[in-house]
Design an enzyme around this catalytic site. Structure first.
Site, PDB file in Angstrom:
ATOM      1  N   GLY A 222     112.920  21.342 -66.083  1.00 19.70           N
ATOM      2  CA  GLY A 222     112.951  22.789 -65.849  1.00 19.70           C
ATOM      3  C   GLY A 222     111.803  23.205 -64.955  1.00 19.70           C
ATOM      4  N   ASN A 223     111.568  24.502 -64.857  1.00 15.19           N
ATOM      5  CA  ASN A 223     110.441  24.987 -64.062  1.00 15.19           C
ATOM      6  C   ASN A 223     109.867  26.255 -64.685  1.00 15.19           C
ATOM      7  OD1 ASN A 223     111.795  27.371 -62.807  1.00 15.19           O
ATOM      8  ND2 ASN A 223     113.140  25.759 -62.020  1.00 15.19           N
ATOM      9  N   ARG A 224     108.801  26.786 -64.082  1.00 16.53           N
ATOM     10  CA  ARG A 224     108.032  27.854 -64.717  1.00 16.53           C
ATOM     11  C   ARG A 224     108.559  29.250 -64.421  1.00 16.53           C
ATOM     12  NH1 ARG A 224     102.009  26.918 -63.015  1.00 16.53           N
ATOM     13  NH2 ARG A 224     101.812  28.930 -64.039  1.00 16.53           N
TER      14      ARG A 224
END
Ligand code: CTP
Length: 416
Positions: A222-224
């Site tokens: 995933g990412n932020r």
């Protein structure tokens, strides 16, 4: 009452803004307490003006305690102070939440039969009216005509949310969440000019949030991305009159924007499929989602056990959705991309932004500098808006709603 006259109205000073919070008599008046708390906690001095009927739902003591200011409803209290003139003249923003059908009618027709409507007549600052009523009352031609009249004078009348109303009925007419009203209030204070209703009749599709690429049933890449910027884009477009669809990947715990159709997705591939369908009939497409560039090449159908040691990951490329949307766009459609950049030895953030605009072929590119404490998971944002016609506008630091409104300013003027 015209926001366009704001510059000639209340004097700007280093003092926290003076906000008047009007409260009309509907069951949603209890939510005005939460809005009041949000406004005062973010440093605004707030004067509450309830109508007489609002005080049947929430007592004056609650508003006085939360605002630290006296509360009056009529023009004959505090006569030497001439409150019905002074409060409006000095305000930097007037918010009425909830605004009932009756309040909208009185405001549209210039009545001044209590302190709140008199204040609306003397205010020269931005005015935000937040309707809440039963669906039938909201959709009635009388109410819709009053809303159109108020909007034609530059008043911002928020689109109500859809959902459960008092009793068993559901539909448009629900008061948007206080956090959403507070976001728009902040936007009007930051812009200090009108929020035009210039996207009426336009179809807008926005993507937001970060995609999640599953590795096994419990793990993902995933990412932020919090999704805040994309949600702000959708929210502001809807309040400017657009018919908005928000294709949302994973986000922080965000309130769905009032008046916006939601489509939820998980992976980049699902986002791609949804965007290809939704973009077909859109006037504007904005890709604010943080799309994972890579995904695990194979999805393992059971939880990978650690007993065998760390697995080696093989990654596959995800499609470039923005590039695909640009390639497929119908005539006249505008496509807005986002670029999160850092500088490096080959060039600064703007240098990389210009290269990305040329490479992606979109009409606008919003370039943000990212890194420690910048953009991701933050309430505020800043950057540049690059346009395919060579225009470069700096987007000064402000709320994500302010940045969104500047993007829509540019898009709206290109659409016309
Ligand atoms: N984007 C997309 N599909 C991808 C990757 C990105 O549609 N697979 C979109 C994003 O939504 C954004 C724009 O492309 O609007 C730029 O995203 P960014 O991550 O800055 O650029 P990338 O294309 O991924 O290139 P790089 O990471 O190499 O800079």
């Amino acid at each position: 009452m015209r926001p366009a006259d704001a510059a000639g109205g209340a004097a700007r000073s280093a003092d926290p803004p003076r906000v008047v919070l009007g409260v009309a008599g509907g069951i949603a008046a209890y939510k005005a307490c939460e809005l009041l708390r949000r406004l005062t906690e973010s440093g605004h001095r707030v004067r509450v003006i309830p109508t007489k009927s609002a005080l049947r739902f929430v007592g004056a003591a609650t508003f006085e305690a939360l605002s630290g200011q006296p509360v009056h409803t009529g023009v004959f209290s505090d006569v030497p102070e001439v409150a019905h003139v002074r409060l409006g003249q000095q305000a930097e923003l007037v918010v009425v939440a909830p605004a009932t059908a009756d309040l909208l009618a009185r405001a549209a027709h210039g009545r001044a039969d209590d302190l709140l409507t008199a204040t609306l007549l003397t205010a020269r600052c931005p005015v935000l009216l937040v309707p809440a009523m039963h669906t039938e009352m909201w959709l009635h031609p009388a109410t819709q005509d009053n809303v159109a009249l108020l909007r034609s004078r530059g008043i911002v009348v928020m689109e109500p949310a859809s959902g459960r109303l008092t009793g068993v009925d559901t539909g448009p007419g629900r008061l948007p969440e206080p956090v959403e009203i507070a976001e728009l209030a902040r936007l009007l204070l930051e812009r200090a000019d009108a929020l035009p209703h210039d996207l009426a009749g336009r179809r807008v599709v926005v993507s937001a949030g970060g995609t999640r690429e599953p590795l096994d049933p419990v793990r993902f890449l995933g990412n932020r991305s919090s999704g805040r910027q994309g949600y702000a884009l959708a929210r502001v477009a809807a309040q400017r009159g657009a018919e908005v669809t928000l294709v949302s990947a994973h986000t922080a715990d965000l309130v769905p924007p009032a008046g916006v159709r939601m489509v939820h997705v998980g992976t980049a591939e699902q986002l791609r499929e949804a965007m290809l369908v939704e973009a077909k009939h859109a006037d504007v497409v904005a890709m604010a989602a943080a799309v994972a560039d890579f995904r695990p090449a194979a999805l393992v159908d059971h939880k990978i056990k650690k007993t065998a040691g760390p697995p080696s990951l093989t990654l596959a490329m995800n499609p470039d959705i923005l590039a695909e949307l640009v390639g497929l766009r119908p005539a006249g459609q505008l496509v807005v991309g986002f670029a999160a950049e850092t500088g490096d030895e080959t060039g600064d953030v703007l240098f990389h932004g210009r290269a990305k605009l040329a490479h992606k072929g979109c009409d606008f590119l919003v370039v943000n500098a990212v890194g420690e404490g910048l953009a991701f998971e933050q309430p505020d944002n800043a950057g540049w808006l690059l346009s395919s016609d060579g225009g470069e506008t700096e987007l000064p630091s402000g709320s994500k709603a302010l940045l969104a409104s500047r993007v829509w300013d540019a898009v709206a003027s290109r659409l016309t």
